[in-house]
Design a protein around this motif. Sequence first.
Motif, PDB file in Angstrom:
ATOM      1  N   ARG A  30      43.087  63.643 -31.066  1.00  0.00           N
ATOM      2  CA  ARG A  30      43.330  62.628 -32.098  1.00  0.00           C
ATOM      3  C   ARG A  30      43.292  63.195 -33.524  1.00  0.00           C
ATOM      4  O   ARG A  30      44.178  62.890 -34.329  1.00  0.00           O
ATOM      5  N   PRO A  31      42.307  64.035 -33.914  1.00  0.00           N
ATOM      6  CA  PRO A  31      42.315  64.560 -35.293  1.00  0.00           C
ATOM      7  C   PRO A  31      43.610  65.314 -35.626  1.00  0.00           C
ATOM      8  O   PRO A  31      44.129  65.200 -36.735  1.00  0.00           O
TER       9      PRO A  31
ATOM     10  N   LYS B 290      50.212  62.559 -39.797  1.00  0.00           N
ATOM     11  CA  LYS B 290      50.664  61.419 -40.618  1.00  0.00           C
ATOM     12  C   LYS B 290      50.681  61.802 -42.096  1.00  0.00           C
ATOM     13  O   LYS B 290      51.462  61.257 -42.870  1.00  0.00           O
ATOM     14  N   ASN B 291      49.806  62.720 -42.495  1.00  0.00           N
ATOM     15  CA  ASN B 291      49.723  63.205 -43.875  1.00  0.00           C
ATOM     16  C   ASN B 291      50.388  64.561 -44.051  1.00  0.00           C
ATOM     17  O   ASN B 291      50.135  65.263 -45.035  1.00  0.00           O
ATOM     18  N   GLU B 292      51.198  64.945 -43.065  1.00  0.00           N
ATOM     19  CA  GLU B 292      51.905  66.225 -43.073  1.00  0.00           C
ATOM     20  C   GLU B 292      50.940  67.401 -43.208  1.00  0.00           C
ATOM     21  O   GLU B 292      51.167  68.345 -43.960  1.00  0.00           O
TER      22      GLU B 292
ATOM     23  N   ASP C  22      57.180  72.192 -40.989  1.00  0.00           N
ATOM     24  CA  ASP C  22      58.006  71.110 -41.499  1.00  0.00           C
ATOM     25  C   ASP C  22      57.687  69.856 -40.692  1.00  0.00           C
ATOM     26  O   ASP C  22      57.592  69.916 -39.474  1.00  0.00           O
ATOM     27  N   PHE C  23      57.530  68.739 -41.356  1.00  0.00           N
ATOM     28  CA  PHE C  23      57.138  67.506 -40.685  1.00  0.00           C
ATOM     29  C   PHE C  23      58.197  66.406 -40.795  1.00  0.00           C
ATOM     30  O   PHE C  23      57.871  65.240 -40.890  1.00  0.00           O
ATOM     31  N   GLN C  24      59.472  66.743 -40.791  1.00  0.00           N
ATOM     32  CA  GLN C  24      60.524  65.736 -40.968  1.00  0.00           C
ATOM     33  C   GLN C  24      60.633  64.759 -39.803  1.00  0.00           C
ATOM     34  O   GLN C  24      60.832  63.579 -40.010  1.00  0.00           O
ATOM     35  N   GLU C  25      60.540  65.255 -38.575  1.00  0.00           N
ATOM     36  CA  GLU C  25      60.778  64.385 -37.417  1.00  0.00           C
ATOM     37  C   GLU C  25      59.556  63.530 -37.106  1.00  0.00           C
ATOM     38  O   GLU C  25      58.428  64.005 -37.119  1.00  0.00           O
TER      39      GLU C  25
ATOM     40  N   ARG D  57      54.057  62.546 -36.947  1.00  0.00           N
ATOM     41  CA  ARG D  57      55.112  63.503 -37.294  1.00  0.00           C
ATOM     42  C   ARG D  57      54.976  64.725 -36.392  1.00  0.00           C
ATOM     43  O   ARG D  57      53.874  65.116 -36.047  1.00  0.00           O
ATOM     44  N   LEU D  58      56.109  65.294 -36.034  1.00  0.00           N
ATOM     45  CA  LEU D  58      56.116  66.476 -35.168  1.00  0.00           C
ATOM     46  C   LEU D  58      56.187  67.737 -36.018  1.00  0.00           C
ATOM     47  O   LEU D  58      57.119  67.903 -36.799  1.00  0.00           O
ATOM     48  N   PRO D  59      55.216  68.622 -35.884  1.00  0.00           N
ATOM     49  CA  PRO D  59      55.304  69.876 -36.637  1.00  0.00           C
ATOM     50  C   PRO D  59      56.339  70.805 -36.002  1.00  0.00           C
ATOM     51  O   PRO D  59      56.241  71.153 -34.834  1.00  0.00           O
ATOM     52  N   LYS D  60      57.335  71.117 -36.792  1.00  0.00           N
ATOM     53  CA  LYS D  60      58.339  72.107 -36.412  1.00  0.00           C
ATOM     54  C   LYS D  60      58.304  73.166 -37.501  1.00  0.00           C
ATOM     55  O   LYS D  60      57.648  72.994 -38.520  1.00  0.00           O
TER      56      LYS D  60
END
Length: 134
Positions: free
Chosen positions: A15-16, A22-24, A117-120, A126-129
């Motif tokens: 969870r963390p 959410k805050n990139e 990058d957290f666009q998606e 947000r998914l870290p890519k």
Amino acid sequence: MVLDDLLYSIDSDTRPYWEATKNEELLIQYCSHCESHQFYPRIVCKNCLSDVKWVKAKGTGHVYSYSVIHRVFSPEFQAKVPFIIALVELDEGPRMMTNLIDVEDSELKVGLKVQVDFQERIGEYRLPKFRPFK
């Protein structure tokens, strides 16, 4: 379906990590006993079994390995072909399986410096890519 899979996998151990997206922010775990970072989340240090705490990662690293995916078996991913799956070694040390985005064929190589990058988004998360470092 992807959102359901993600929500099912979020538990007290992860969870963390997901809340920080959410805050990139990219969080990894740190063990102050043996002074090592780790990823994927675990309840104790993978090296010495001591307690770990969450810390913010720099969000940079380099491509350790990668594969360009041209064929998928799930219709859910068909529109994304081709895409790049990579093992990124974070500057803090641990390796993270992820996707590479915005990479030209000519620059794609092992050792490529990248940044998170957290666009998606998937729902509220947000998914870290990773993309080439600029």
